[in-house]
Design an enzyme around this catalytic site. Sequence first.
Site, mmCIF file in Angstrom:
data_model
loop_
_atom_site.group_PDB
_atom_site.id
_atom_site.type_symbol
_atom_site.label_atom_id
_atom_site.label_comp_id
_atom_site.label_asym_id
_atom_site.label_seq_id
_atom_site.Cartn_x
_atom_site.Cartn_y
_atom_site.Cartn_z
ATOM 1 C CE LYS A 10 21.262 22.872 24.465
ATOM 2 N NZ LYS A 10 20.733 23.515 23.304
ATOM 3 N NE ARG A 59 24.614 12.676 22.959
ATOM 4 C CZ ARG A 59 23.603 12.388 22.135
ATOM 5 N NH1 ARG A 59 23.797 11.562 21.133
ATOM 6 N NH2 ARG A 59 22.414 12.915 22.313
ATOM 7 C CG LEU A 93 15.257 18.804 18.317
ATOM 8 C CD1 LEU A 93 16.170 18.591 19.506
ATOM 9 C CD2 LEU A 93 14.051 17.907 18.430
ATOM 10 N NE ARG A 94 16.903 26.459 20.425
ATOM 11 C CZ ARG A 94 16.381 27.533 21.005
ATOM 12 N NH1 ARG A 94 17.162 28.491 21.475
ATOM 13 N NH2 ARG A 94 15.072 27.686 21.119
ATOM 14 C CD GLU A 95 20.562 17.272 23.566
ATOM 15 O OE1 GLU A 95 21.127 17.424 24.658
ATOM 16 O OE2 GLU A 95 20.966 16.488 22.699
ATOM 17 C CB CYS A 115 24.767 18.716 17.189
ATOM 18 S SG CYS A 115 23.290 17.704 17.418
ATOM 19 C CG PHE A 161 24.577 30.345 18.433
ATOM 20 C CD1 PHE A 161 25.126 29.113 18.707
ATOM 21 C CD2 PHE A 161 23.197 30.460 18.426
ATOM 22 C CE1 PHE A 161 24.327 28.013 18.976
ATOM 23 C CE2 PHE A 161 22.382 29.376 18.690
ATOM 24 C CZ PHE A 161 22.947 28.149 18.965
ATOM 25 C CB THR A 213 22.951 15.161 11.558
ATOM 26 O OG1 THR A 213 21.995 15.922 12.298
ATOM 27 C CG2 THR A 213 23.880 16.093 10.797
HETATM 28 N N1 NAD Z 1 20.527 15.720 20.085
HETATM 29 C C1 NAD Z 1 20.261 16.809 19.400
HETATM 30 O O1 NAD Z 1 20.113 17.909 19.935
HETATM 31 C C2 NAD Z 1 20.112 16.731 17.897
HETATM 32 C C3 NAD Z 1 19.603 17.840 17.203
HETATM 33 C C4 NAD Z 1 19.448 17.749 15.824
HETATM 34 C C5 NAD Z 1 19.836 16.609 15.159
HETATM 35 N N2 NAD Z 1 20.354 15.544 15.842
HETATM 36 C C6 NAD Z 1 20.715 14.333 15.105
HETATM 37 O O2 NAD Z 1 19.690 13.357 15.316
HETATM 38 C C7 NAD Z 1 20.260 12.044 15.355
HETATM 39 C C8 NAD Z 1 19.887 11.349 16.645
HETATM 40 O O3 NAD Z 1 20.464 12.064 17.707
HETATM 41 P P1 NAD Z 1 20.060 11.797 19.222
HETATM 42 O O4 NAD Z 1 20.774 12.813 20.029
HETATM 43 O O5 NAD Z 1 18.584 11.688 19.323
HETATM 44 O O6 NAD Z 1 20.715 10.325 19.418
HETATM 45 P P2 NAD Z 1 20.606 9.355 20.667
HETATM 46 O O7 NAD Z 1 21.883 8.623 20.712
HETATM 47 O O8 NAD Z 1 20.110 10.097 21.861
HETATM 48 O O9 NAD Z 1 19.433 8.318 20.271
HETATM 49 C C9 NAD Z 1 19.522 7.348 19.277
HETATM 50 C C10 NAD Z 1 18.597 6.187 19.658
HETATM 51 O O10 NAD Z 1 18.474 5.293 18.544
HETATM 52 C C11 NAD Z 1 18.400 3.968 19.040
HETATM 53 N N3 NAD Z 1 18.727 3.046 17.927
HETATM 54 C C12 NAD Z 1 19.891 2.920 17.261
HETATM 55 N N4 NAD Z 1 19.759 2.006 16.266
HETATM 56 C C13 NAD Z 1 18.479 1.569 16.300
HETATM 57 C C14 NAD Z 1 17.725 0.639 15.519
HETATM 58 N N5 NAD Z 1 18.260 -0.005 14.478
HETATM 59 N N6 NAD Z 1 16.441 0.422 15.851
HETATM 60 C C15 NAD Z 1 15.872 1.059 16.893
HETATM 61 N N7 NAD Z 1 16.531 1.969 17.651
HETATM 62 C C16 NAD Z 1 17.817 2.221 17.352
HETATM 63 C C17 NAD Z 1 19.363 3.977 20.196
HETATM 64 O O11 NAD Z 1 19.114 2.899 21.094
HETATM 65 C C18 NAD Z 1 19.089 5.355 20.825
HETATM 66 O O12 NAD Z 1 18.077 5.282 21.797
HETATM 67 C C19 NAD Z 1 21.763 12.237 15.155
HETATM 68 O O13 NAD Z 1 22.086 12.075 13.799
HETATM 69 C C20 NAD Z 1 21.981 13.669 15.575
HETATM 70 O O14 NAD Z 1 23.091 14.252 14.921
HETATM 71 C C21 NAD Z 1 20.491 15.589 17.203
#
Ligand code: NAD
Length: 449
Positions: free
Chosen positions: A320, A327, A149-151, A259, A248, A118
């Site tokens: 949740k 986080r 996606l939703r966790e 998020c 919601f 994002t």
């Molecule tokens: N978690 C959610 O439910 C969700 C839903 C929709 C969108 N998003 C978005 O998706 C993105 C990722 O979220 P997340 O929750 O999966 O993050 P996260 O922190 O769980 O995972 C990020 C991963 O990227 C790795 N990483 C960072 N830099 C790297 C690099 N240069 N090379 C290789 N690996 C690298 C980290 O080690 C980590 O494992 C964010 O922008 C978030 O806003 C998250």
Amino acid sequence: MIGTGYVGLVSGVCFSDFGHDVICVDKDPAKLEKLNAGQVPIYEPGLDDLMAKNVAAGRLSFTGDLAEAVDGADAVFIAVGTPTRRGDGHADLTYVMTAAEEIAHALTGYAVVVTKSTVPVGTNRKVHAVIRLANPGADFDVASNPEFLREGAAIDDFMRPDRVVVGVENARAADVMSAIYRPLSLRDFPVMSTDLESAEMIKYAANAFLATKITFINEIAALCERTGANVKQVSKGMGMDRRIGDKFLHAGPGYGGSCFPKDTSALARIGQEHGVPMQLVETVIKVNDEVKRRMTEKVFDLCGGSVNGKIITVLGVTFKPNTDDMRDAPSLTIVPALVGKGAKVRVVDPQGFREGEALLPGVDWVDDTYMAAKGAHAIVLLTEWNEFRALDLERVAAEMATPAMADLRNIYSADTVIAAGFEQYVSVGRKHASVGASQEFSDVQSAAE
Ligand SMILES: NC(=O)c1ccc[n+]([C@@H]2O[C@H](COP(=O)([O-])OP(=O)(O)OC[C@H]3O[C@@H](n4cnc5c(N)ncnc54)[C@H](O)[C@@H]3O)[C@@H](O)[C@H]2O)c1
């Protein structure tokens, strides 16, 4: 797939299940060690089986070597974190830009570099500029493909999405993206094509809208408490209107998670930077902080104004159910406030310990709710894991020193809890109930629920 967090790992596993060859890259050696041993480093229902199936089929692998993974790829997804930048509330793009630069040096033939993280409007163009600067001869396009996606329900959301949003600049990139998502479009899931900026904006607008909806009902809940209305009935009556919808619209302890807090904060910053303050969103952020504070006060009130020396059992601390993600969970505000005022806090959470141990110092982690209730002065239901929905309330009450419950997810009804032997029951947006108080009104409320 660069990044194997909640989004990258689920996306990588699901793409491989579509039949694509996927290599997932991460920098975290501990994560890689687990993944290569067939273990899923996060808790996400169903992910372990799907991962094992696709690794066994030879379509999915994990590496720390980004160059090896990017070599020959048709598409490179950036799915790294974009947390809130310290100090100013903006999205921290360090990980995205570092990944972009690393990808630039590793590109060997034409590839689409897709941002799944994002990111604020304009980031994809910056990613393009970073790659071009680092590797002037590279043959590539950029695309924006935000993830919704939703966790806890991530696989189903990825496999059966309401929509997929793809922002592209030309037909060549569009073709690669439509090939990747063909297994979904063939099954009539909408794959919507936009320009780069609109795709980036859709993600923030959608999350800010959902955070607003939650905060709206939380504010209505506070008014319900003062006026005698029951927020469960109010949200049911509102949600039956199809223009509003019932999702919601559940009052609770305030939104949290990986998020909504960071994305509302980033959207507010984007608005300020462009001279278009996001006044609604800024207010939502303030009201949500207030909601969390109000929840802490509810627990103080339940304990007669002071929690000092009291034993308080907290059920659920992840943001949740069905995730281990802590986080920005409301528990991170509420639990330290209780500990800070001298409470002895016991925590029960099916998956929260791994992350929560470091984040919630000074609490005792207990596996079993009934053990955790022994001698307690109050029980606080904070995250609605299924195992907390059908407790033997009589047994819980019998274990406690003073049976009192703060049900911050409105799972139970006042009648059930009081009938089970509790002396006090508070929830969100509904009347406070206690033994001896008139049951007539709450009977009507419970019947309607
Ligand atoms: N978690 C959610 O439910 C969700 C839903 C929709 C969108 N998003 C978005 O998706 C993105 C990722 O979220 P997340 O929750 O999966 O993050 P996260 O922190 O769980 O995972 C990020 C991963 O990227 C790795 N990483 C960072 N830099 C790297 C690099 N240069 N090379 C290789 N690996 C690298 C980290 O080690 C980590 O494992 C964010 O922008 C978030 O806003 C998250």
